[in-house]
Design a protein around this motif. Structure first.
Motif, PDB file in Angstrom:
ATOM      1  N   ALA A  93     -94.470  58.309 -72.647  1.00 22.92           N
ATOM      2  CA  ALA A  93     -94.960  58.885 -73.907  1.00 22.92           C
ATOM      3  C   ALA A  93     -94.442  60.305 -74.111  1.00 22.92           C
ATOM      4  O   ALA A  93     -93.993  60.674 -75.203  1.00 22.92           O
ATOM      5  N   THR A  94     -94.464  61.101 -73.055  1.00 22.97           N
ATOM      6  CA  THR A  94     -94.085  62.508 -73.175  1.00 22.97           C
ATOM      7  C   THR A  94     -92.585  62.678 -73.374  1.00 22.97           C
ATOM      8  O   THR A  94     -92.134  63.630 -74.030  1.00 22.97           O
ATOM      9  N   LEU A  95     -91.795  61.753 -72.839  1.00 26.11           N
ATOM     10  CA  LEU A  95     -90.347  61.843 -73.020  1.00 26.11           C
ATOM     11  C   LEU A  95     -89.937  61.678 -74.480  1.00 26.11           C
ATOM     12  O   LEU A  95     -88.803  62.008 -74.855  1.00 26.11           O
ATOM     13  N   LEU A  96     -90.832  61.199 -75.306  1.00 23.85           N
ATOM     14  CA  LEU A  96     -90.550  61.048 -76.737  1.00 23.85           C
ATOM     15  C   LEU A  96     -90.883  62.306 -77.533  1.00 23.85           C
ATOM     16  O   LEU A  96     -90.715  62.335 -78.744  1.00 23.85           O
ATOM     17  N   THR A  97     -91.347  63.348 -76.850  1.00 20.14           N
ATOM     18  CA  THR A  97     -91.798  64.563 -77.527  1.00 20.14           C
ATOM     19  C   THR A  97     -91.006  65.785 -77.057  1.00 20.14           C
ATOM     20  O   THR A  97     -90.208  65.715 -76.126  1.00 20.14           O
ATOM     21  N   ASP A  98     -91.294  66.905 -77.684  1.00 20.51           N
ATOM     22  CA  ASP A  98     -90.667  68.169 -77.285  1.00 20.51           C
ATOM     23  C   ASP A  98     -91.270  68.727 -76.003  1.00 20.51           C
ATOM     24  O   ASP A  98     -90.790  69.731 -75.477  1.00 20.51           O
ATOM     25  N   SER A  99     -92.352  68.103 -75.528  1.00 22.99           N
ATOM     26  CA  SER A  99     -93.004  68.568 -74.303  1.00 22.99           C
ATOM     27  C   SER A  99     -92.472  67.872 -73.064  1.00 22.99           C
ATOM     28  O   SER A  99     -93.040  67.997 -71.979  1.00 22.99           O
ATOM     29  N   ALA A 100     -91.394  67.125 -73.203  1.00 22.99           N
ATOM     30  CA  ALA A 100     -90.846  66.368 -72.084  1.00 22.99           C
ATOM     31  C   ALA A 100     -90.462  67.297 -70.935  1.00 22.99           C
ATOM     32  O   ALA A 100     -89.950  68.401 -71.158  1.00 22.99           O
ATOM     33  N   PRO A 101     -90.702  66.892 -69.693  1.00 26.89           N
ATOM     34  CA  PRO A 101     -90.352  67.720 -68.534  1.00 26.89           C
ATOM     35  C   PRO A 101     -88.842  67.853 -68.379  1.00 26.89           C
ATOM     36  O   PRO A 101     -88.073  67.007 -68.837  1.00 26.89           O
ATOM     37  N   ASP A 102     -88.436  68.921 -67.709  1.00 27.37           N
ATOM     38  CA  ASP A 102     -87.016  69.118 -67.413  1.00 27.37           C
ATOM     39  C   ASP A 102     -86.574  68.252 -66.235  1.00 27.37           C
ATOM     40  O   ASP A 102     -85.451  67.726 -66.222  1.00 27.37           O
ATOM     41  N   VAL A 103     -87.452  68.130 -65.261  1.00 26.47           N
ATOM     42  CA  VAL A 103     -87.197  67.323 -64.071  1.00 26.47           C
ATOM     43  C   VAL A 103     -88.407  66.423 -63.868  1.00 26.47           C
ATOM     44  O   VAL A 103     -89.543  66.870 -64.019  1.00 26.47           O
ATOM     45  N   PHE A 104     -88.172  65.175 -63.533  1.00 28.30           N
ATOM     46  CA  PHE A 104     -89.288  64.262 -63.286  1.00 28.30           C
ATOM     47  C   PHE A 104     -88.859  63.207 -62.277  1.00 28.30           C
ATOM     48  O   PHE A 104     -87.674  62.962 -62.070  1.00 28.30           O
ATOM     49  N   GLU A 105     -89.850  62.593 -61.645  1.00 23.84           N
ATOM     50  CA  GLU A 105     -89.553  61.553 -60.667  1.00 23.84           C
ATOM     51  C   GLU A 105     -89.838  60.176 -61.252  1.00 23.84           C
ATOM     52  O   GLU A 105     -90.681  60.017 -62.136  1.00 23.84           O
ATOM     53  N   ILE A 106     -89.090  59.192 -60.761  1.00 22.14           N
ATOM     54  CA  ILE A 106     -89.266  57.800 -61.160  1.00 22.14           C
ATOM     55  C   ILE A 106     -89.470  56.976 -59.898  1.00 22.14           C
ATOM     56  O   ILE A 106     -88.703  57.089 -58.946  1.00 22.14           O
ATOM     57  N   GLY A 107     -90.474  56.134 -59.888  1.00 20.70           N
ATOM     58  CA  GLY A 107     -90.675  55.196 -58.789  1.00 20.70           C
ATOM     59  C   GLY A 107     -89.958  53.896 -59.108  1.00 20.70           C
ATOM     60  O   GLY A 107     -90.149  53.334 -60.183  1.00 20.70           O
ATOM     61  N   ASP A 108     -89.139  53.401 -58.205  1.00 24.15           N
ATOM     62  CA  ASP A 108     -88.297  52.233 -58.464  1.00 24.15           C
ATOM     63  C   ASP A 108     -87.465  52.486 -59.722  1.00 24.15           C
ATOM     64  O   ASP A 108     -87.825  52.085 -60.827  1.00 24.15           O
ATOM     65  N   PHE A 109     -86.358  53.162 -59.532  1.00 24.11           N
ATOM     66  CA  PHE A 109     -85.491  53.622 -60.620  1.00 24.11           C
ATOM     67  C   PHE A 109     -85.210  52.520 -61.636  1.00 24.11           C
ATOM     68  O   PHE A 109     -84.878  51.393 -61.288  1.00 24.11           O
ATOM     69  N   ASN A 110     -85.345  52.873 -62.916  1.00 19.98           N
ATOM     70  CA  ASN A 110     -85.126  51.940 -64.012  1.00 19.98           C
ATOM     71  C   ASN A 110     -83.954  52.434 -64.855  1.00 19.98           C
ATOM     72  O   ASN A 110     -83.997  53.529 -65.420  1.00 19.98           O
ATOM     73  N   TRP A 308     -89.048  57.082 -54.456  1.00 23.10           N
ATOM     74  CA  TRP A 308     -89.079  57.947 -55.640  1.00 23.10           C
ATOM     75  C   TRP A 308     -87.773  58.697 -55.798  1.00 23.10           C
ATOM     76  O   TRP A 308     -87.148  59.102 -54.823  1.00 23.10           O
ATOM     77  N   THR A 309     -87.386  58.864 -57.049  1.00 22.56           N
ATOM     78  CA  THR A 309     -86.097  59.457 -57.401  1.00 22.56           C
ATOM     79  C   THR A 309     -86.293  60.619 -58.349  1.00 22.56           C
ATOM     80  O   THR A 309     -87.055  60.521 -59.319  1.00 22.56           O
ATOM     81  N   SER A 310     -85.623  61.715 -58.090  1.00 24.72           N
ATOM     82  CA  SER A 310     -85.690  62.894 -58.956  1.00 24.72           C
ATOM     83  C   SER A 310     -84.604  62.814 -60.022  1.00 24.72           C
ATOM     84  O   SER A 310     -83.434  62.581 -59.714  1.00 24.72           O
ATOM     85  N   CYS A 311     -85.008  63.004 -61.277  1.00 28.13           N
ATOM     86  CA  CYS A 311     -84.086  62.877 -62.405  1.00 28.13           C
ATOM     87  C   CYS A 311     -84.167  64.100 -63.313  1.00 28.13           C
ATOM     88  O   CYS A 311     -85.172  64.819 -63.335  1.00 28.13           O
ATOM     89  N   VAL A 312     -83.123  64.304 -64.092  1.00 31.85           N
ATOM     90  CA  VAL A 312     -83.038  65.430 -65.026  1.00 31.85           C
ATOM     91  C   VAL A 312     -83.039  64.913 -66.453  1.00 31.85           C
ATOM     92  O   VAL A 312     -82.292  63.991 -66.794  1.00 31.85           O
ATOM     93  N   ASN A 313     -83.854  65.518 -67.281  1.00 37.03           N
ATOM     94  CA  ASN A 313     -83.949  65.158 -68.688  1.00 37.03           C
ATOM     95  C   ASN A 313     -82.701  65.621 -69.431  1.00 37.03           C
ATOM     96  O   ASN A 313     -82.493  66.820 -69.636  1.00 37.03           O
ATOM     97  N   ALA A 314     -81.872  64.671 -69.859  1.00 34.34           N
ATOM     98  CA  ALA A 314     -80.621  65.012 -70.548  1.00 34.34           C
ATOM     99  C   ALA A 314     -80.868  65.646 -71.907  1.00 34.34           C
ATOM    100  O   ALA A 314     -79.996  66.331 -72.450  1.00 34.34           O
ATOM    101  N   LYS A 315     -82.061  65.432 -72.471  1.00 37.78           N
ATOM    102  CA  LYS A 315     -82.383  65.961 -73.797  1.00 37.78           C
ATOM    103  C   LYS A 315     -83.152  67.277 -73.725  1.00 37.78           C
ATOM    104  O   LYS A 315     -83.557  67.823 -74.749  1.00 37.78           O
TER     105      LYS A 315
END
Length: 427
Positions: A93-110, A308-315
């Motif tokens: 939900a948050t990734l669809l907004t301006d409040s999206a995190p810069d770095v976030f983790e994903i469990g079982d990478f999708n 868990w995998t650390s990812c960077v928000n491209a947006k």
């Protein structure tokens, strides 16, 4: 049962929620202030999201890591956001907004995140260290030849058993599915069941069974493969465990918690490496670990590797600073990687050299579990999202419960899953 929700639920989340109203998302998750003594003078503040790990001390650890990063990079402050509750739903939900995190983790990478442009490629973050990450850690984050995350920890799942209980019954650890079913039945008494796979009687066993007969779930090019004869044979075989009534059902905690094994409610339980310190505390050395057995001779034993995998928000507005943080913590700081893997439950560092030097994983059952993961480890495909896994699981459960024609049920699930994957890939 879908593996992604299971991976999230095992952590024992705290209470909390995201309130969505009028197109805005208000976070009620706990956040730290930007860390580091020089945070007030930083040019950039990163918002880094973690789900609420259940292992004691984990939150304090990630805050400590953030503070160390800011000390080394005083122009970049870090705000750690500790997200309780439905982490996956809140993140989406948050990734669809301006409040999206810069770095976030994903469990079982999708890989959906990468395909819709949400993730920044991180090939340059790895640098020369890429060859030091294990095969699963690289394959699981690769989409169309690019790396879209850095694995933080490998969570290994296998079959635990109580040595004395099996020895007393004259049973050796099973190496085939029939052996597992025989053991579970023999160990079942009027008071206790022989095997715990999950509150629903399935846990991860449906997908694991397909792997154990040499089958697969989805090919790298996005073709559903769980409709094969090997998959059907394995899923149909699961019916025996349910017909024999040798499975513990509806226990107070799910498979991710070792309470059923620790309390002597069952002598065999599917579980995770993270639980081994608690199991050791309860049972001492009276336990062993084996893979999910090969379905039959010629099949393949299976150890599930998630994590868990650390990812960077491209947006996001701070992509380069975010990449710098991920590189610093999950590529360069091998001491902190060791701490994260060993000090808050047991996990396997994805870095080969770090795993080899992890003292708490260097002997006994921890070492054996790491060895099994290296030899038999399987990860779920990047297309294995909730819609795809639910289509599969719903059919698999019906097959194991004898509710319909197995071939028809599986064919219907293949059709649904293929449609979802085609949507993922824009086909």
């Amino acid at each position: 049962m879908s593996t992604r929700p299971t991976e999230l639920s095992r952590r024992g989340f705290l209470t909390g929620s995201l309130l969505v109203a009028a197109g805005s998302v208000l976070a009620t998750a706990c956040s730290s202030d930007p860390t580091g003594a020089s945070a007030s003078g930083a040019k950039t503040t990163l918002n880094v999201w973690y789900h609420a790990y259940g292992e004691a001390g984990t939150q304090q650890a990630v805050l400590r890591y953030a503070k160390a990063f800011t000390k080394a990079n005083p122009d970049i402050a870090v705000k750690v956001t500790w997200v309780p509750g439905d982490y996956s739903g809140k993140l989406n939900a948050t990734l669809l907004t301006d409040s999206a995190p810069d770095v976030f983790e994903i469990g079982d990478f999708n890989e959906n995140f990468a395909r819709r442009g949400q993730l920044a490629p991180l090939d340059d973050v790895y640098g020369s260290a890429r060859s030091d990450f294990n095969k699963n850690a690289i394959e699981s984050v690769t989409v169309d030849g690019k790396l879209y995350g850095v694995k933080m920890i490998d969570d290994v799942m296998a079959l635990y058993y109580c040595k004395s209980a099996l020895s007393k019954a004259g049973i050796t650890p099973p190496t085939t599915f029939d052996g597992l079913a025989d053991a579970a039945k023999a160990l079942t008494t009027k008071k206790n069941k022989g095997l715990f796979l999950g509150q629903d009687g399935f846990g991860e066993s449906t997908a694991i069974s397909v792997f154990s007969n040499g089958g697969d779930l989805v090919s790298p090019d996005g073709k559903v493969e769980f409709g094969s004869a090997k998959a059907l044979e394995a899923l149909t075989g699961l019916k025996r465990l349910h017909d024999d009534k040798s499975l513990l059902l509806g226990f107070t905690t799910d498979w991710w918690d070792p309470a059923a094994l620790n309390q002597g409610v069952v002598p065999m339980q599917w579980g995770g490496l993270w639980a081994m310190p608690a199991i050791t505390s309860a049972l001492g050395d009276d336990f062993g670990v084996v893979p999910w057995p090969a379905f039959k001779a010629g099949g393949t034993p299976v150890v599930r590797v998630g994590g868990w995998t650390s990812c960077v928000n491209a947006k996001g507005k701070n992509v380069e600073a975010a990449k710098k943080f991920v590189q610093w913590l999950w590529v360069q700081q091998t001491d902190l990687q060791t701490d994260f893997a060993e000090s808050y439950g047991f996990h396997v560092p994805p870095r080969i050299s770090v795993a080899a030097s992890a003292k708490k994983l260097s002997a006994g059952e921890p070492k054996e579990t790491v060895r099994l993961a290296q030899k038999y480890g399987k990860h779920y495909p990047g297309t294995w999202d909730l819609a795809v896994s639910t289509a599969f699981s719903a059919a698999a459960v019906k097959i194991a419960n004898g509710q319909g024609d197995p071939a028809d049920l599986l064919a219907g699930a293949v059709k649904k899953a293929q449609s979802e994957i085609d949507k993922q890939r824009g086909r």
